[in-house]
Design an enzyme around this catalytic site. Structure first.
Site, PDB file in Angstrom:
ATOM      1  N   ASP A  17       3.016  -0.588  -0.313  1.00 16.55           N
ATOM      2  CA  ASP A  17       3.480  -0.558   1.028  1.00 16.55           C
ATOM      3  C   ASP A  17       4.799  -1.017   0.614  1.00 16.55           C
ATOM      4  O   ASP A  17       5.211  -1.566  -0.171  1.00 16.55           O
ATOM      5  CB  ASP A  17       2.426  -1.480   1.968  1.00 16.55           C
ATOM      6  CG  ASP A  17       3.038  -1.864   3.120  1.00 16.55           C
ATOM      7  OD1 ASP A  17       3.331  -0.748   3.969  1.00 16.55           O
ATOM      8  OD2 ASP A  17       3.091  -2.867   3.739  1.00 16.55           O
ATOM      9  N   ALA A  19       7.225  -3.041   3.942  1.00 14.76           N
ATOM     10  CA  ALA A  19       7.542  -4.262   4.761  1.00 14.76           C
ATOM     11  C   ALA A  19       6.346  -5.292   4.328  1.00 14.76           C
ATOM     12  O   ALA A  19       5.505  -5.075   4.551  1.00 14.76           O
ATOM     13  CB  ALA A  19       7.949  -4.011   5.964  1.00 14.76           C
ATOM     14  N   ALA A  50       3.404  -8.909  18.851  1.00 11.60           N
ATOM     15  CA  ALA A  50       3.930  -7.794  18.149  1.00 11.60           C
ATOM     16  C   ALA A  50       3.335  -7.567  16.618  1.00 11.60           C
ATOM     17  O   ALA A  50       3.301  -6.450  16.189  1.00 11.60           O
ATOM     18  CB  ALA A  50       5.352  -7.950  17.842  1.00 11.60           C
ATOM     19  N   MET A  54       0.109  -4.608  13.026  1.00  9.56           N
ATOM     20  CA  MET A  54       1.110  -4.110  12.024  1.00  9.56           C
ATOM     21  C   MET A  54       0.353  -3.339  10.965  1.00  9.56           C
ATOM     22  O   MET A  54      -0.758  -3.622  10.710  1.00  9.56           O
ATOM     23  CB  MET A  54       1.956  -5.427  11.433  1.00  9.56           C
ATOM     24  CG  MET A  54       3.050  -5.941  12.042  1.00  9.56           C
ATOM     25  SD  MET A  54       4.391  -4.512  11.882  1.00  9.56           S
ATOM     26  CE  MET A  54       4.779  -4.769  10.308  1.00  9.56           C
ATOM     27  N   LYS A  58       4.378   3.395  13.774  1.00 11.67           N
ATOM     28  CA  LYS A  58       4.991   2.795  14.915  1.00 11.67           C
ATOM     29  C   LYS A  58       4.861   3.378  16.161  1.00 11.67           C
ATOM     30  O   LYS A  58       5.052   2.563  17.249  1.00 11.67           O
ATOM     31  CB  LYS A  58       6.522   2.639  14.576  1.00 11.67           C
ATOM     32  CG  LYS A  58       6.824   1.807  13.078  1.00 11.67           C
ATOM     33  CD  LYS A  58       6.572   0.346  13.360  1.00 11.67           C
ATOM     34  CE  LYS A  58       6.416  -0.366  12.128  1.00 11.67           C
ATOM     35  NZ  LYS A  58       5.446  -0.336  11.220  1.00 11.67           N
ATOM     36  N   HIS A  61       1.700   1.736  17.055  1.00 12.04           N
ATOM     37  CA  HIS A  61       1.998   0.436  17.290  1.00 12.04           C
ATOM     38  C   HIS A  61       2.513   0.130  18.475  1.00 12.04           C
ATOM     39  O   HIS A  61       1.828  -0.801  19.443  1.00 12.04           O
ATOM     40  CB  HIS A  61       3.001  -0.149  16.108  1.00 12.04           C
ATOM     41  CG  HIS A  61       2.983  -1.524  16.117  1.00 12.04           C
ATOM     42  ND1 HIS A  61       3.215  -2.082  14.979  1.00 12.04           N
ATOM     43  CD2 HIS A  61       3.144  -2.574  16.962  1.00 12.04           C
ATOM     44  CE1 HIS A  61       3.285  -3.541  15.050  1.00 12.04           C
ATOM     45  NE2 HIS A  61       3.223  -3.752  16.385  1.00 12.04           N
ATOM     46  N   ARG A 165      -2.338   6.155   8.790  1.00 13.16           N
ATOM     47  CA  ARG A 165      -3.099   4.992   8.435  1.00 13.16           C
ATOM     48  C   ARG A 165      -3.806   4.771   9.890  1.00 13.16           C
ATOM     49  O   ARG A 165      -3.394   4.941  10.858  1.00 13.16           O
ATOM     50  CB  ARG A 165      -2.170   3.717   8.309  1.00 13.16           C
ATOM     51  CG  ARG A 165      -1.298   3.782   7.041  1.00 13.16           C
ATOM     52  CD  ARG A 165      -0.449   2.497   7.061  1.00 13.16           C
ATOM     53  NE  ARG A 165       0.290   2.377   5.690  1.00 13.16           N
ATOM     54  CZ  ARG A 165       1.057   1.409   5.510  1.00 13.16           C
ATOM     55  NH1 ARG A 165       1.319   0.529   6.347  1.00 13.16           N
ATOM     56  NH2 ARG A 165       1.562   1.459   4.313  1.00 13.16           N
ATOM     57  N   ASP A 191      -0.349  -5.233   2.874  1.00 11.60           N
ATOM     58  CA  ASP A 191      -0.280  -6.788   3.379  1.00 11.60           C
ATOM     59  C   ASP A 191      -1.024  -6.485   4.715  1.00 11.60           C
ATOM     60  O   ASP A 191      -1.093  -7.738   5.501  1.00 11.60           O
ATOM     61  CB  ASP A 191       0.979  -7.198   3.700  1.00 11.60           C
ATOM     62  CG  ASP A 191       1.800  -6.629   4.484  1.00 11.60           C
ATOM     63  OD1 ASP A 191       2.383  -7.081   5.631  1.00 11.60           O
ATOM     64  OD2 ASP A 191       2.238  -5.460   4.389  1.00 11.60           O
TER      65      ASP A 191
END
Length: 277
Positions: A17, A19, A50, A54, A58, A61, A165, A191
């Protein structure tokens, strides 16, 4: 590095991944963008809000944030209608350039990643990548990573796929791009729960990242300033959160990955010999 000199012959690729895993310690770039995005519409969104979804693409999200009970109530009070897909489309169009601008200031490689990368390259292990960012944002990130010494063997962005995802499709594309198989010869490092599930659903090994990731949300300096007791408490808390992503192993950062390569290699070789008996 001297402890990992033999070839990890059974591992064909590691897919990272971005970020919170290999760049942007603490995954800070998207957070302020999300807060500012909803703020423009008069909606109060916290950093904690927010961080919740994650790892998702996006668009998803933003859609998830807009449908949080306390956010959807604010939206209905302000606009006299529920938060909708068309609202998500509108916010996503605004968010992308905001995040692209933010990520330019949060693309420093995680300490120790280049050493891990050097090990992988020396062993002939391919280095792929997937991300919840879209291609427009990653067009900003890639040159910045290259300047620091990293160019991945492939990149799968959230908008490269019809379904990203936590589906395995991003990993399936990595298998094709990198020409690697079986899935059990590939390791996914992430993460977030959606990113780990992307690996789990594809049948590969999964390694969750704690200290540099979204769930901790600290800078490298903040993490390093903690005493070991404080770190252990955080590790325990984040381990529980990442458990639903079904990781095979957990590490602080990608600097710790070499030890996991050795463990996975040994497990795969043991399985191979057991099946041959």
């Amino acid at each position: 590095m001297s402890n990992h000199i033999y070839k990890h012959a059974s591992i064909s690729a590691v897919v990272f991944d971005w970020a919170g895993t290999i760049i942007d310690f603490g995954s800070h770039a998207p957070m302020q963008a999300f807060v500012r995005l909803f703020e423009q519409y008069g909606i109060e969104l916290t950093i904690e809000d927010a961080r919740g979804p994650m790892g998702l693409p996006k668009w998803k999200h933003i859609h998830t944030l807009g449908n949080l009970p306390h956010i959807s109530r604010q939206w209905e009070q302000k606009f006299n209608r529920p938060f909708s897909d068309s609202d998500t489309d509108e916010l996503y169009a605004i968010f992308t350039p905001m995040n692209a601008a933010s990520v330019a200031h949060h693309s420093e490689l995680i300490p120790g990643f280049l050493d891990t990368l050097s090990l992988l390259r020396a062993q002939g292990i391919k280095v792929g990548s997937t991300t919840g960012y879209n291609r427009e944002i990653m067009n900003v990130v890639l040159p910045l990573a290259k300047k620091q010494g990293f160019t991945p063997d492939n990149l799968v962005c959230a908008d490269d796929l019809h379904e990203s995802r936590p589906s395995p499709l991003g990993m399936y594309k990595c298998f094709l791009d990198l020409n690697v198989w079986p899935a059990t010869s590939v390791i996914k490092v992430d993460d977030t729960v959606p990113g780990l599930l992307e690996g789990y659903h594809s049948g590969c090994w999964t390694v969750g990242v704690i200290a540099s990731g979204n769930e901790v949300g600290m800078t490298h300096e903040e993490w390093m300033s903690l005493c070991e007791k404080e770190k252990e408490l955080i590790r325990s808390q984040v381990s529980e959160k990442l458990a639903s992503g079904k990781p095979n192993f957990l590490i602080d950062t990608v600097a710790d990955l070499p030890d996991i390569l050795t463990k996975i290699d040994a497990l795969r070789l043991k399985s191979h010999y057991a099946s041959a008996e």
